[in-house]
Design an enzyme around this catalytic site. Sequence first.
Site, PDB file in Angstrom:
ATOM      1  N   SER A 152      45.279  45.477  39.624  1.00 25.88           N
ATOM      2  CA  SER A 152      45.074  44.655  38.429  1.00 25.88           C
ATOM      3  C   SER A 152      45.552  45.460  37.232  1.00 25.88           C
ATOM      4  O   SER A 152      45.630  46.696  37.303  1.00 25.88           O
ATOM      5  CB  SER A 152      43.579  44.350  38.262  1.00 25.88           C
ATOM      6  OG  SER A 152      43.302  43.838  36.971  1.00 25.88           O
ATOM      7  N   TYR A 165      34.234  45.826  38.379  1.00 28.46           N
ATOM      8  CA  TYR A 165      35.595  45.396  38.732  1.00 28.46           C
ATOM      9  C   TYR A 165      36.627  46.450  38.294  1.00 28.46           C
ATOM     10  O   TYR A 165      37.496  46.849  39.080  1.00 28.46           O
ATOM     11  CB  TYR A 165      35.880  44.050  38.066  1.00 28.46           C
ATOM     12  CG  TYR A 165      37.214  43.448  38.442  1.00 28.46           C
ATOM     13  CD1 TYR A 165      37.355  42.695  39.600  1.00 28.46           C
ATOM     14  CD2 TYR A 165      38.335  43.628  37.629  1.00 28.46           C
ATOM     15  CE1 TYR A 165      38.580  42.141  39.949  1.00 28.46           C
ATOM     16  CE2 TYR A 165      39.565  43.077  37.966  1.00 28.46           C
ATOM     17  CZ  TYR A 165      39.678  42.339  39.122  1.00 28.46           C
ATOM     18  OH  TYR A 165      40.902  41.792  39.457  1.00 28.46           O
TER      19      TYR A 165
HETATM   20  C1  BGC Z   1      41.065  39.566  36.616  1.00 29.93           C
HETATM   21  C2  BGC Z   1      41.177  38.297  35.805  1.00 29.93           C
HETATM   22  C3  BGC Z   1      41.719  38.588  34.424  1.00 29.93           C
HETATM   23  C4  BGC Z   1      42.968  39.460  34.475  1.00 29.93           C
HETATM   24  C5  BGC Z   1      43.414  39.922  33.096  1.00 29.93           C
HETATM   25  C6  BGC Z   1      42.407  40.251  36.607  1.00 29.93           C
HETATM   26  O1  BGC Z   1      42.406  41.373  37.429  1.00 29.93           O
HETATM   27  O2  BGC Z   1      40.631  39.270  37.940  1.00 29.93           O
HETATM   28  O3  BGC Z   1      39.910  37.678  35.704  1.00 29.93           O
HETATM   29  O4  BGC Z   1      42.031  37.383  33.765  1.00 29.93           O
HETATM   30  O5  BGC Z   1      42.724  40.600  35.282  1.00 29.93           O
HETATM   31  O6  BGC Z   1      42.379  40.409  32.302  1.00 29.93           O
END
Ligand code: BGC
Length: 267
Positions: A152, A165
């Site tokens: 991410s 996360y």
């Molecule tokens: C998340 C999303 C988010 C994006 C940007 C991703 O890894 O799961 O919820 O919109 O990152 O912030």
Amino acid sequence: MDRLKGQAALVTGASSGIGKATAIALAREGAKVVVNHPVAVTAKDADAVVNEINNDGGTAIALQADVSKENEVQAMFAEMVKQFGTIDVLVNNAGLQRDAAFKDMTLEQWKFVLDVNLTGQFLCAREAVREFLRRGFQPYSKSLGKIICMSSVHEVIPWAGHVNYAASKGGVMLFMKSIAQELAPMKIRVNSIGPGAIKTPINRSAWESPEALKSLLTLIPYERVGEPSDIGNAAVWLASDESEYVTGTTLFVDGGMTLYPGFATGG
Ligand code: BGC
């Protein structure tokens, strides 16, 4: 069209969102695809993805396994080898959010996210590597095997309210780089994709209403929200021999979200 012909791919968490689009994209390039999904209630969605691929002339099967459970992961790999002969491409995609303000975050929320997003990638990558080594080189790919970790932008962008996360994705970054370093001499390539805001169920609230979308777009210099197929296309490239000399890197597919958009006018 045939960049992955003859190869077998496993995409975890492929019953929706980015995983679904990635499974479809790999199948279009000729890969046989395992569409993994976590629990009984996601079977219907996984079957729909399998049907879409098979109706399109591809080959896919659905396999249920919770990626955070060692016995389920091992059983899934055994079944994949039984049905497809081996694995050539692993897309470690399964991931989820359980958001909370830090002071209110429960141990359960912390552990659940780390278990799926990070331990799940460890368990699946380890099984894939064992199978790559057992199988040996094949004429259809220059690499012994390819692993793509779905990371991410939050492997580098801190994220208030989403500490579990962001910690999991920061973990994925050095997990990916460390195994890439260890496995490169064996010609196993390991890379990550770092998606930005992609239109999927995980972040629906961030793009569904016009107000939310307007605020989200201030974070994206390219001024559009990503589509799941943007990630599927990147996965195809990382899985194919076109990227043979690429290992240990994160390919951000984020419309510039990691470019410190606030500095476009400030600073
Ligand atoms: C998340 C999303 C988010 C994006 C940007 C991703 O890894 O799961 O919820 O919109 O990152 O912030």
